[in-house]
Write a protein that holds these residues in place. Sequence first.
Motif, short mmCIF file in Angstrom:
data_model
loop_
_atom_site.label_atom_id
_atom_site.label_comp_id
_atom_site.label_asym_id
_atom_site.label_seq_id
_atom_site.Cartn_x
_atom_site.Cartn_y
_atom_site.Cartn_z
N LYS A 133 39.47 49.66 45.50
CA LYS A 133 40.19 48.99 46.60
C LYS A 133 41.53 49.66 46.86
O LYS A 133 41.94 49.84 48.03
N ILE A 134 42.25 50.03 45.82
CA ILE A 134 43.60 50.57 46.00
C ILE A 134 43.58 51.98 46.58
O ILE A 134 44.64 52.50 46.98
N LYS A 135 42.41 52.61 46.63
CA LYS A 135 42.31 53.93 47.25
C LYS A 135 42.29 53.85 48.77
O LYS A 135 42.45 54.86 49.45
N ASP A 136 42.09 52.64 49.28
CA ASP A 136 42.07 52.43 50.73
C ASP A 136 43.49 52.58 51.28
O ASP A 136 44.39 51.84 50.88
N PRO A 137 43.73 53.51 52.22
CA PRO A 137 45.09 53.70 52.79
C PRO A 137 45.66 52.43 53.41
O PRO A 137 46.86 52.18 53.36
N GLU A 138 44.79 51.62 54.00
CA GLU A 138 45.24 50.38 54.63
C GLU A 138 45.83 49.43 53.60
O GLU A 138 46.81 48.72 53.86
N PHE A 139 45.22 49.42 52.41
CA PHE A 139 45.70 48.57 51.32
C PHE A 139 47.09 49.01 50.89
O PHE A 139 47.99 48.20 50.69
N ASP A 140 47.30 50.31 50.77
CA ASP A 140 48.59 50.84 50.35
C ASP A 140 49.66 50.55 51.40
O ASP A 140 50.79 50.19 51.07
N ASP A 141 49.32 50.68 52.68
CA ASP A 141 50.27 50.37 53.75
C ASP A 141 50.68 48.91 53.72
O ASP A 141 51.83 48.56 53.97
N LEU A 142 49.70 48.05 53.42
CA LEU A 142 49.95 46.61 53.38
C LEU A 142 50.97 46.27 52.30
O LEU A 142 51.89 45.48 52.49
N LEU A 143 50.79 46.90 51.12
CA LEU A 143 51.71 46.63 50.01
C LEU A 143 53.13 47.09 50.33
O LEU A 143 54.10 46.45 49.96
N ARG A 144 53.23 48.20 51.05
CA ARG A 144 54.55 48.77 51.34
C ARG A 144 55.11 48.29 52.66
O ARG A 144 56.15 48.74 53.11
N ASN A 145 54.38 47.36 53.31
CA ASN A 145 54.85 46.78 54.57
C ASN A 145 55.06 47.86 55.63
O ASN A 145 56.02 47.84 56.38
N ASP A 146 54.13 48.85 55.67
CA ASP A 146 54.23 49.95 56.62
C ASP A 146 53.37 49.76 57.85
O ASP A 146 53.27 50.66 58.68
N ASN A 147 52.73 48.60 57.99
CA ASN A 147 51.81 48.39 59.10
C ASN A 147 52.44 47.58 60.23
O ASN A 147 51.80 46.80 60.88
N LYS A 148 53.75 47.76 60.46
CA LYS A 148 54.43 47.04 61.53
C LYS A 148 54.11 47.68 62.87
O LYS A 148 53.79 48.86 62.96
N LYS A 149 54.24 46.90 63.90
CA LYS A 149 54.09 47.43 65.24
C LYS A 149 55.31 48.29 65.57
O LYS A 149 56.39 48.09 65.03
N GLU A 150 55.11 49.21 66.46
CA GLU A 150 56.18 50.12 66.82
C GLU A 150 57.39 49.35 67.38
O GLU A 150 57.25 48.51 68.26
N GLY A 151 58.55 49.66 66.88
CA GLY A 151 59.77 49.01 67.36
C GLY A 151 60.02 47.65 66.74
O GLY A 151 61.02 47.00 67.03
N GLU A 152 59.13 47.21 65.86
CA GLU A 152 59.27 45.87 65.26
C GLU A 152 60.21 45.94 64.06
O GLU A 152 60.09 46.82 63.21
N LYS A 153 61.15 45.03 64.00
CA LYS A 153 62.12 45.03 62.92
C LYS A 153 61.49 44.51 61.64
O LYS A 153 60.80 43.50 61.65
N ASP A 154 61.74 45.20 60.54
CA ASP A 154 61.23 44.77 59.24
C ASP A 154 62.26 43.88 58.58
O ASP A 154 63.20 44.34 57.95
#
Length: 459
Positions: free
Chosen positions: A223-244
């Motif tokens: 599961k952790i090899k899935d790039p989407e999973f890694d992005d989720l953990l690092r909070n990198d899946n924000k919409k463009e221009g969206e404030k974190d």
Amino acid sequence: MLETVPLVKVNGEDKIKKLDYDICKDNNYNVIEKYDYSWIIEIGIECDQAKVGLIGTSVNLGMTLGSFSFSIISKFLTHKDIIRIFLFFYVFFVFLTTIINNYYFKLVCLFFLGIGNCMNTMSTMNLISESVSFKKRSLFQGIVNVGYAFSPIMYTPLYILFGNWRFCFWIQNIIGIICGILFFIFGKNSARMYFSKNEIEEGMNILTKIAEFNGNLEEFNQKIKDPEFDDLLRNDNKKEGEKDLSSEKKFGVKSLLKYKSVRYKFLIFSFLFINTTFLTKAVVISAKSMEGETYVIIISLFFVETIANVCCGFIVNIQSFGRKKSLIGFYIGISIGFILTLIFPDSAIGCWLYMVLIRFCITGVYTTLVIYLVESYPTPIRSLAYGLNFTFGNLAGIVSPLILEFINKYILFLFFAIFSGVNIFFILFLPETVGKPMIETIEELEENCIHKNEMTRFV
């Protein structure tokens, strides 16, 4: 047990009765020797209302400082670190309380015991909430809370049997040391806490150990090899221009008032904790004046609390009830109990039954509130908000022992019945959390804020 009113025998009377302040007006009363193991008898303050009230006040003052300190310290220490430090802090002051026989020194010890108790309890509750599946969180919370209710059931008979309040404190110390050692060996922090601080490696280590313990390590590694999973953990899946919003590693009190989705919840939960603290203290202190053997009454009330914790763990997890409707139902039960007590004040059996109803519902309120609160705040500010909500509740606990000692209890019961109704009104504005995953970011909470428009006129 430290505040329990002992039995006395007044000169010229054969009847043994509970010590009350009317008896204290007669300086010729004699305390039955069998009950001289009570702390208030040992210290000789049985007829001093202010000093008796200060026993509970000192504990609550410590708990207030403890809950406030937790909201600050939790930003720098993990839940496990806090438990490791303050469990033995608590054990140390329990020991000091038993060896030095001075009223004022004991008040100081009770103050520090309040700090240790609150730090340990809040860290444990947060750790449980962040580590257990949302489907089982309420059940687990209810079962854990049974320990708090079962302790007086266990200690009270020992208190009477061995005729020494110190014995119960020593037993408590032994249990505390054993639990501390077990926690050092087996205890783990929550992965969710590490991820909220962007400490990804530490969080992944916890998840890996959990997966290994459950026999799902191979599936987890895939599961952790899935790039989407890694992005989720690092909070990198924000919409463009969206404030974190969660990228801010340090959140202060300002965060609780800055975001509307957090602000109205914080204010409502603070109000609920303040009122419920008064309700709880009223029932505990009223047990001293109820007809019948005080210690039997205490055991009965805590037995009711034990049952309530188990029942509440199941009730609030039912989709049709959830946290919100269950909480409303418990507050309705509290109002009914206080109203019945006012209508039938002279019925000893009736009064006892009403107090059982109130005790059951108050236990349900506390168990539900803790679950509801931790599920309502996002992970980065959960400990901060949790600590401050409890701080406001404990502030009420500081003054409640003194107020309840001096004010007519039936006047208070009327106000409590009214306040329970006011609590219900504010609960209507809280969103339901049953069956929903725990909120991880303030950003997520802002996007999914419920009843935003309705609350605009209140906050």
